[in-house]
Design a protein around this motif. Structure first.
Motif, PDB file in Angstrom:
ATOM      1  N   SER A 332      15.013  -8.152   6.698  1.00  0.00           N
ATOM      2  CA  SER A 332      13.995  -8.748   5.835  1.00  0.00           C
ATOM      3  C   SER A 332      12.605  -8.622   6.448  1.00  0.00           C
ATOM      4  N   ALA A 333      12.517  -8.846   7.762  1.00  0.00           N
ATOM      5  CA  ALA A 333      11.228  -8.689   8.435  1.00  0.00           C
ATOM      6  C   ALA A 333      10.723  -7.257   8.304  1.00  0.00           C
ATOM      7  N   SER A 334      11.642  -6.293   8.447  1.00  0.00           N
ATOM      8  CA  SER A 334      11.269  -4.892   8.306  1.00  0.00           C
ATOM      9  C   SER A 334      10.864  -4.571   6.867  1.00  0.00           C
ATOM     10  N   ALA A 335      11.625  -5.093   5.898  1.00  0.00           N
ATOM     11  CA  ALA A 335      11.315  -4.827   4.493  1.00  0.00           C
ATOM     12  C   ALA A 335       9.970  -5.431   4.099  1.00  0.00           C
ATOM     13  N   ALA A 336       9.673  -6.638   4.606  1.00  0.00           N
ATOM     14  CA  ALA A 336       8.387  -7.263   4.311  1.00  0.00           C
ATOM     15  C   ALA A 336       7.239  -6.394   4.826  1.00  0.00           C
ATOM     16  N   ALA A 337       7.406  -5.843   6.021  1.00  0.00           N
ATOM     17  CA  ALA A 337       6.373  -4.973   6.581  1.00  0.00           C
ATOM     18  C   ALA A 337       6.219  -3.700   5.754  1.00  0.00           C
ATOM     19  N   ARG A 338       7.331  -3.165   5.256  1.00  0.00           N
ATOM     20  CA  ARG A 338       7.259  -1.947   4.440  1.00  0.00           C
ATOM     21  C   ARG A 338       6.663  -2.218   3.066  1.00  0.00           C
ATOM     22  N   ALA A 339       6.737  -3.477   2.635  1.00  0.00           N
ATOM     23  CA  ALA A 339       6.143  -3.824   1.349  1.00  0.00           C
ATOM     24  C   ALA A 339       4.625  -3.926   1.435  1.00  0.00           C
ATOM     25  N   VAL A 340       4.116  -4.507   2.514  1.00  0.00           N
ATOM     26  CA  VAL A 340       2.666  -4.742   2.610  1.00  0.00           C
ATOM     27  C   VAL A 340       1.957  -3.716   3.490  1.00  0.00           C
ATOM     28  N   GLY A 341       2.682  -3.072   4.403  1.00  0.00           N
ATOM     29  CA  GLY A 341       2.058  -2.140   5.332  1.00  0.00           C
ATOM     30  C   GLY A 341       1.350  -0.974   4.662  1.00  0.00           C
ATOM     31  N   PRO A 342       2.009  -0.265   3.714  1.00  0.00           N
ATOM     32  CA  PRO A 342       1.327   0.865   3.074  1.00  0.00           C
ATOM     33  C   PRO A 342       0.071   0.463   2.318  1.00  0.00           C
ATOM     34  N   ILE A 343       0.092  -0.703   1.658  1.00  0.00           N
ATOM     35  CA  ILE A 343      -1.087  -1.155   0.917  1.00  0.00           C
ATOM     36  C   ILE A 343      -2.243  -1.417   1.879  1.00  0.00           C
ATOM     37  N   ALA A 344      -1.952  -2.139   2.962  1.00  0.00           N
ATOM     38  CA  ALA A 344      -2.987  -2.444   3.937  1.00  0.00           C
ATOM     39  C   ALA A 344      -3.498  -1.172   4.610  1.00  0.00           C
ATOM     40  N   ALA A 345      -2.589  -0.250   4.914  1.00  0.00           N
ATOM     41  CA  ALA A 345      -3.002   0.994   5.563  1.00  0.00           C
ATOM     42  C   ALA A 345      -3.868   1.839   4.638  1.00  0.00           C
ATOM     43  N   GLY A 346      -3.524   1.841   3.354  1.00  0.00           N
ATOM     44  CA  GLY A 346      -4.344   2.587   2.401  1.00  0.00           C
ATOM     45  C   GLY A 346      -5.754   2.042   2.322  1.00  0.00           C
ATOM     46  N   ALA A 347      -5.878   0.715   2.303  1.00  0.00           N
ATOM     47  CA  ALA A 347      -7.208   0.103   2.286  1.00  0.00           C
ATOM     48  C   ALA A 347      -7.965   0.413   3.572  1.00  0.00           C
ATOM     49  N   ALA A 348      -7.249   0.391   4.704  1.00  0.00           N
ATOM     50  CA  ALA A 348      -7.889   0.695   5.983  1.00  0.00           C
ATOM     51  C   ALA A 348      -8.340   2.157   6.038  1.00  0.00           C
ATOM     52  N   PHE A 349      -7.538   3.057   5.436  1.00  0.00           N
ATOM     53  CA  PHE A 349      -7.908   4.470   5.419  1.00  0.00           C
ATOM     54  C   PHE A 349      -9.198   4.686   4.633  1.00  0.00           C
ATOM     55  N   ASP A 350      -9.367   3.932   3.555  1.00  0.00           N
ATOM     56  CA  ASP A 350     -10.601   4.038   2.784  1.00  0.00           C
ATOM     57  C   ASP A 350     -11.820   3.636   3.613  1.00  0.00           C
ATOM     58  N   ALA A 351     -11.612   2.718   4.545  1.00  0.00           N
ATOM     59  CA  ALA A 351     -12.711   2.291   5.425  1.00  0.00           C
ATOM     60  C   ALA A 351     -13.021   3.342   6.484  1.00  0.00           C
ATOM     61  N   GLY A 352     -12.042   4.145   6.853  1.00  0.00           N
ATOM     62  CA  GLY A 352     -12.212   5.185   7.864  1.00  0.00           C
ATOM     63  C   GLY A 352     -10.870   5.805   8.166  1.00  0.00           C
ATOM     64  N   PRO A 353     -10.763   7.135   8.216  1.00  0.00           N
ATOM     65  CA  PRO A 353      -9.466   7.779   8.381  1.00  0.00           C
ATOM     66  C   PRO A 353      -8.692   7.342   9.621  1.00  0.00           C
ATOM     67  N   ALA A 354      -9.380   6.986  10.690  1.00  0.00           N
ATOM     68  CA  ALA A 354      -8.683   6.583  11.915  1.00  0.00           C
ATOM     69  C   ALA A 354      -8.272   5.112  11.913  1.00  0.00           C
ATOM     70  N   THR A 355      -8.816   4.329  10.985  1.00  0.00           N
ATOM     71  CA  THR A 355      -8.637   2.875  11.031  1.00  0.00           C
ATOM     72  C   THR A 355      -7.180   2.426  10.955  1.00  0.00           C
ATOM     73  N   PRO A 356      -6.348   2.960  10.026  1.00  0.00           N
ATOM     74  CA  PRO A 356      -4.966   2.463   9.973  1.00  0.00           C
ATOM     75  C   PRO A 356      -4.178   2.772  11.236  1.00  0.00           C
ATOM     76  N   TYR A 357      -4.543   3.852  11.939  1.00  0.00           N
ATOM     77  CA  TYR A 357      -3.802   4.223  13.144  1.00  0.00           C
ATOM     78  C   TYR A 357      -4.219   3.364  14.332  1.00  0.00           C
ATOM     79  N   LEU A 358      -5.482   3.033  14.404  1.00  0.00           N
ATOM     80  CA  LEU A 358      -5.943   2.115  15.447  1.00  0.00           C
ATOM     81  C   LEU A 358      -5.371   0.716  15.215  1.00  0.00           C
ATOM     82  N   LEU A 359      -5.345   0.298  13.945  1.00  0.00           N
ATOM     83  CA  LEU A 359      -4.731  -0.989  13.612  1.00  0.00           C
ATOM     84  C   LEU A 359      -3.253  -0.978  13.970  1.00  0.00           C
ATOM     85  N   GLY A 360      -2.573   0.103  13.641  1.00  0.00           N
ATOM     86  CA  GLY A 360      -1.156   0.208  13.970  1.00  0.00           C
ATOM     87  C   GLY A 360      -0.909   0.177  15.460  1.00  0.00           C
ATOM     88  N   ALA A 361      -1.762   0.857  16.228  1.00  0.00           N
ATOM     89  CA  ALA A 361      -1.610   0.838  17.680  1.00  0.00           C
ATOM     90  C   ALA A 361      -1.780  -0.567  18.237  1.00  0.00           C
TER      91      ALA A 361
END
Length: 391
Positions: A332-361
């Motif tokens: 469930s913890a993994s599924a919750a992350a897969r539900a919200v992670g792509p949305i958040a990463a997409g928004a971060a990518f719009d702010a800057g291409p490197a942003t979702p990867y730095l956030l992920g790191a």
């Protein structure tokens, strides 16, 4: 059992390359596509602890067979879905059945020798990974049949898997093995299982680590197509090869490496190392030439391959007797992350291409710190009662 998991994921993966285009043909926008993809993860979030707890009560084999039957039904429903609501409902059914990954993990632990449990979990992960490697490739090759035709082929694969499961799945654990959970009946109430699990001091940091690391990896999966196209000119075929390579690396690590390294260093150290490697790969990915990007992908795939089975093993150990339910909470913890992670990463990518990867790191660093908090003193004996482990 591993074959059943592999074929189940294979059938699911077959429709993935065509799903976005079918959603578009039905009149769906990007929001609808996101909803269709997220519905699977949300349904899995709800179903995983329920199916896990039910398997503690009624046995692994019946619940896994029910899940395989549900997969066949969901793929048939996907094939006949002629509207966006029908397609969304079909993906919800698929997600409810996808929650049985925790049942497969618990099944593998039941059948394994005590010292081989992480290796067994790694084999489950490898089976899942290879299903996602070969499934989309088969789906792309069958694209000429149309979305409905491919869905029915996938449903046929799932039905054959169910029949094979009825014949081949072991009916009980090894006769010389001590059961991974006490034989008495346990509550199948998902909310009660969740509350009970969260009360375990040894489990809290692990659930946080699973969420953080999965969030980071899912964000990479969601945005690398855009990054690869911008920086290295990758098209659909090139991206397909890249993600196939990532899947193969993860499967090799989980199926052949993780058991050996955990025998020497233990689950916690290997899990922390996996989080560090995942973070290093992510922070390197958006920079440098193509060869460095591909090297970073191999590094992060290695990290994820080390991380997934070892965190599952630590969760199983921390959960005591309620093995299926606790592994369901981890899913469930993994599924919750897969539900919200792509949305958040997409928004971060719009702010800057490197942003979702730095956030992920950064999230991988959080995951490593959380797992370091899970020391040997916090771990509990596998046969302990949940009430004895509560904070």
């Amino acid at each position: 059992m591993y074959l059943a998991v592999f074929v189940d994921m294979l059938g699911f993966g077959v429709i993935l390359p065509l799903l976005p285009f079918h959603t578009e043909r039905l009149g769906g926008s990007g929001v609808w596509l996101g909803g269709v993809l997220t519905a699977y993860a949300l349904a899995q979030f709800v179903a995983a602890p329920v199916l896990g707890a039910l398997s503690d009560r009624y046995g692994r084999r019946p619940l896994l067979l029910v899940s395989l039957a549900g997969s066949a039904v969901s793929l048939a429903l996907t094939g006949v879905a002629g509207s966006l609501p029908a397609l969304l409902a079909a993906r919800v059914v698929a997600g409810l059945c996808g929650g049985a990954i925790a049942v497969g993990q618990a099944y593998a632990i039941d059948l394994a020798e005590p010292g081989e449990r992480t290796r067994a979990l790694g084999m489950v992960g490898a089976a899942i990974g290879m299903g996602f490697v070969f499934g989309p490739a088969i789906g792309a090759a069958l694209a000429g049949l149309g979305f409905a035709g491919v869905s029915f082929v996938a449903g046929g694969i799932a039905l054959a898997n169910l029949i094979a499961g009825v014949v081949l799945l072991p009916r009980e654990v090894r006769p010389d093995a001590k059961p991974a959970q006490p034989p008495r009946r346990r509550s199948a109430n998902a909310l009660a299982t969740l509350v009970q699990a969260v009360r375990l001091r040894a489990l809290r940091p692990l659930l946080g680590a699973v969420f953080a690391a999965t969030f980071a990896f899912a964000g990479m999966e969601a945005t690398y197509a855009l990054l690869g196209a911008r920086q290295h000119g990758l098209g659909p075929s090139g991206l397909g090869l890249v993600f196939t390579g990532v899947g193969v690396v993860m499967a090799v690590v989980q199926g052949g490496v993780v058991g050996r390294v955990t025998d020497r260093f233990g689950n916690r150290r290997v899990a922390v190392t996996g989080a560090v490697l995942l973070g290093l790969g992510l922070v390197t990915l958006p920079y440098g030439p193509a060869w460095l990007s591909y090297t970073a992908l191999a590094v992060l795939a290695t990290g994820q391959g080390l991380l997934a089975p070892t965190t599952a093993a630590l969760i199983a150990q921390a959960g005591g007797g309620a093995l299926g339910g606790v592994l369901g909470i981890g899913q469930s913890a993994s599924a919750a992350a897969r539900a919200v992670g792509p949305i958040a990463a997409g928004a971060a990518f719009d702010a800057g291409p490197a942003t979702p990867y730095l956030l992920g790191a950064a999230l991988c660093g959080v995951a490593a710190v959380l797992m370091l908090q899970h020391n040997r003193g916090a771990e509990v004996r596998p046969d302990a009662e949940p009430a004895e482990q509560a904070a």
